[in-house]
Design an enzyme around this catalytic site. Structure first.
Site, PDB file in Angstrom:
ATOM      1  N   GLY A  22       0.837  -1.204   0.000  1.00  0.00           N
ATOM      2  CA  GLY A  22       0.000   0.000   0.000  1.00  0.00           C
ATOM      3  C   GLY A  22       0.866   1.246   0.000  1.00  0.00           C
ATOM      4  O   GLY A  22       1.897   1.279   0.657  1.00  0.00           O
ATOM      5  N   ASP A 140       0.082   2.243   9.070  1.00  0.00           N
ATOM      6  CA  ASP A 140      -0.493   1.659  10.289  1.00  0.00           C
ATOM      7  C   ASP A 140       0.474   1.686  11.471  1.00  0.00           C
ATOM      8  O   ASP A 140       0.071   1.515  12.603  1.00  0.00           O
ATOM      9  CB  ASP A 140      -0.889   0.192  10.029  1.00  0.00           C
ATOM     10  CG  ASP A 140      -2.093   0.072   9.116  1.00  0.00           C
ATOM     11  OD1 ASP A 140      -2.652   1.114   8.732  1.00  0.00           O
ATOM     12  OD2 ASP A 140      -2.475  -1.074   8.788  1.00  0.00           O
ATOM     13  N   MET A 182      -8.112   3.940   9.336  1.00  0.00           N
ATOM     14  CA  MET A 182      -7.379   2.730   8.950  1.00  0.00           C
ATOM     15  C   MET A 182      -6.704   2.099  10.174  1.00  0.00           C
ATOM     16  O   MET A 182      -6.595   2.711  11.229  1.00  0.00           O
ATOM     17  CB  MET A 182      -6.377   3.029   7.852  1.00  0.00           C
ATOM     18  CG  MET A 182      -7.026   3.089   6.480  1.00  0.00           C
ATOM     19  SD  MET A 182      -5.819   3.250   5.153  1.00  0.00           S
ATOM     20  CE  MET A 182      -6.869   2.923   3.729  1.00  0.00           C
ATOM     21  N   GLY A 183      -6.226   0.888   9.976  1.00  0.00           N
ATOM     22  CA  GLY A 183      -5.614   0.138  11.069  1.00  0.00           C
ATOM     23  C   GLY A 183      -6.125  -1.284  10.990  1.00  0.00           C
ATOM     24  O   GLY A 183      -7.139  -1.624  11.584  1.00  0.00           O
TER      25      GLY A 183
HETATM   26  O1  F6P Z   1      -1.627  -1.529   5.430  1.00  0.00           O
HETATM   27  C1  F6P Z   1      -2.017  -0.232   5.203  1.00  0.00           C
HETATM   28  C2  F6P Z   1      -3.488  -0.167   4.868  1.00  0.00           C
HETATM   29  O2  F6P Z   1      -3.808   1.175   4.618  1.00  0.00           O
HETATM   30  C3  F6P Z   1      -4.411  -0.772   5.925  1.00  0.00           C
HETATM   31  O3  F6P Z   1      -4.681   0.104   6.965  1.00  0.00           O
HETATM   32  C4  F6P Z   1      -5.613  -1.111   5.079  1.00  0.00           C
HETATM   33  O4  F6P Z   1      -6.357  -2.195   5.637  1.00  0.00           O
HETATM   34  C5  F6P Z   1      -5.029  -1.528   3.778  1.00  0.00           C
HETATM   35  O5  F6P Z   1      -3.767  -0.908   3.677  1.00  0.00           O
HETATM   36  C6  F6P Z   1      -5.901  -1.152   2.606  1.00  0.00           C
HETATM   37  O6  F6P Z   1      -5.336  -1.683   1.474  1.00  0.00           O
HETATM   38  P1  F6P Z   1      -5.823  -1.346  -0.006  1.00  0.00           P
HETATM   39  O7  F6P Z   1      -5.233  -0.020  -0.375  1.00  0.00           O
HETATM   40  O8  F6P Z   1      -5.271  -2.459  -0.813  1.00  0.00           O
HETATM   41  O9  F6P Z   1      -7.316  -1.274   0.020  1.00  0.00           O
END
Ligand code: F6P
Length: 354
Positions: A22, A140, A182-183
């Site tokens: 991410g 996170d 997020m988290g």
């Molecule tokens: O790991 C970072 C994060 O932002 C998490 O908090 C979240 O669950 C995930 O990535 C979201 O991922 P994506 O951008 O693939 O939806």
């Protein structure tokens, strides 16, 4: 195994940089820090792999001369693109094929900027003999072995500003407001933005808070004439559930796509307390846009330190923040445990709930 200095160009090593997983505000500052330090201190030459490990596996690279990194530390996202490609997948994946690709491109070492998955892949490749160093990345802030990761400070600032805004509309309408941040596995963002915004309840994956307790905090705040404010991390596991709420299927690497717990809670709070409640999901707004000054500085220092690690052939290590200093730690140290919110930090914050 860098080449000998070339008398005509003075180039000592050709280093490839990738950003994977991410995205995160500060990635471009890492790239700039690495390129500038590498060129100025060691006469290195840089290329960028496009879209994380995909660029490594497919040998898809762009040149990264000094002009290409000019002014990018304040730019959000990553100029190299990112993906969740696994470097062991596909017929061109795995250590032998990747080493062949690196040899063909004349690349002596790789700087991998990423989170747990990226560093786990980098560790396996390094164990097989590839020249890789790492830079930890996640908004996170859940990577062990580093005190903070860049991007976290920016995410907290964005979430705090958004929650301050939710608060004024909540107060005007005498509503309860639920902010979902997020988290996935840990509640650092929720804890910090919730404390900063003066939330009446903060719900994080590490704590299985009951509905009874949440409602009690909400009613206590309402009875003091406040519009209750609840901050919930997307990975919060509600009472009676085994795992985080997800109704959106899975992502490209098979993980449940989180999001939606805020709505579920708002429904329950309104039904249980009779207080009109609204939920807002902040989502990817927390990951976009310009990095904070703190994240730019941290990311720049990590980028610079990663090149020093390459220079000293510290393969299998990542650079990390300890206190105010940048250290090196083996990849494994980042992979052993998730950095969870300690009970004491939650107890401290929860004194102010209700
Ligand atoms: O790991 C970072 C994060 O932002 C998490 O908090 C979240 O669950 C995930 O990535 C979201 O991922 P994506 O951008 O693939 O939806």
């Amino acid at each position: 195994m860098g080449r000998e200095p070339d008398e005509s160009t003075h180039i000592t090593m050709r280093i490839g940089i990738l950003t994977s997983g991410g995205d995160c505000p500060g990635l471009n500052a890492v790239i700039r820090g690495a390129v500038l330090n590498g060129i100025k201190s060691h006469h290195h030459e840089f290329v960028g792999f496009l879209d994380g490990w995909r660029g490594v596996v497919e040998g898809d690279v762009v040149d990264l001369p000094r002009e290409r990194v000019r002014g990018i530390s304040k730019q959000g996202g990553t100029i190299l693109g990112t993906s969740r490609t696994n470097p062991f997948d596909g017929e061109n994946g795995g250590p032998e094929r990747i080493q062949q690709t690196l040899d063909r491109l004349g690349i002596d070492a790789v700087i991998a900027i990423g989170g747990e998955g990226t560093l786990a892949g980098a560790k396996r490749l390094t164990d097989a003999g590839l020249n890789i160093v790492g830079v930890p990345k996640t908004i996170d802030n859940d990577l062990d072995a580093t005190d903070y990761t860049f991007g976290f400070d920016t995410a907290v600032a964005i979430a705090t500003e958004a929650i301050d805004r939710l608060r004024t509309t909540g107060e005007s309408h005498h509503r309860c407001m639920v902010a979902e941040v997020m988290g996935r596995h840990v509640g650092w963002i929720a804890l910090h933005c919730g404390m900063a915004a003066g939330a009446h309840a903060i719900l994080i994956p590490e704590q299985h808070t009951t509905m009874e307790q949440i409602n009690a905090w909400v009613l206590e705040a309402r009875d003091r004439g406040r519009a209750p404010l609840v901050v919930v991390a997307e990975g919060f596991v509600p009472e009676g559930s085994e795992e985080a709420y997800s109704d959106r299927g899975h992502d490209s690497v098979g993980r449940p796509r989180l999001g939606g717990i805020g709505d579920q809670l708002a429904y329950r709070i309104e039904a249980d307390t009779g207080i009109e409640t609204r939920a807002t999901v902040l989502g990817h707004i927390q990951r976009g846009g310009v990095p904070s000054a703190f994240d730019r500085v941290l990311a720049t220092r990590l980028g610079m330190a990663s090149v020093d690690a390459v220079e000293e052939k510290a393969w299998g290590n990542m650079v990390a923040l300890r206190g105010t200093n940048i250290h090196r730690v083996p990849f494994q140290a980042a992979l052993n445990n998730l950095k969870r919110v300690p009970q004491q930090r939650y107890d401290e914050a929860s004194l102010l709930f209700g």
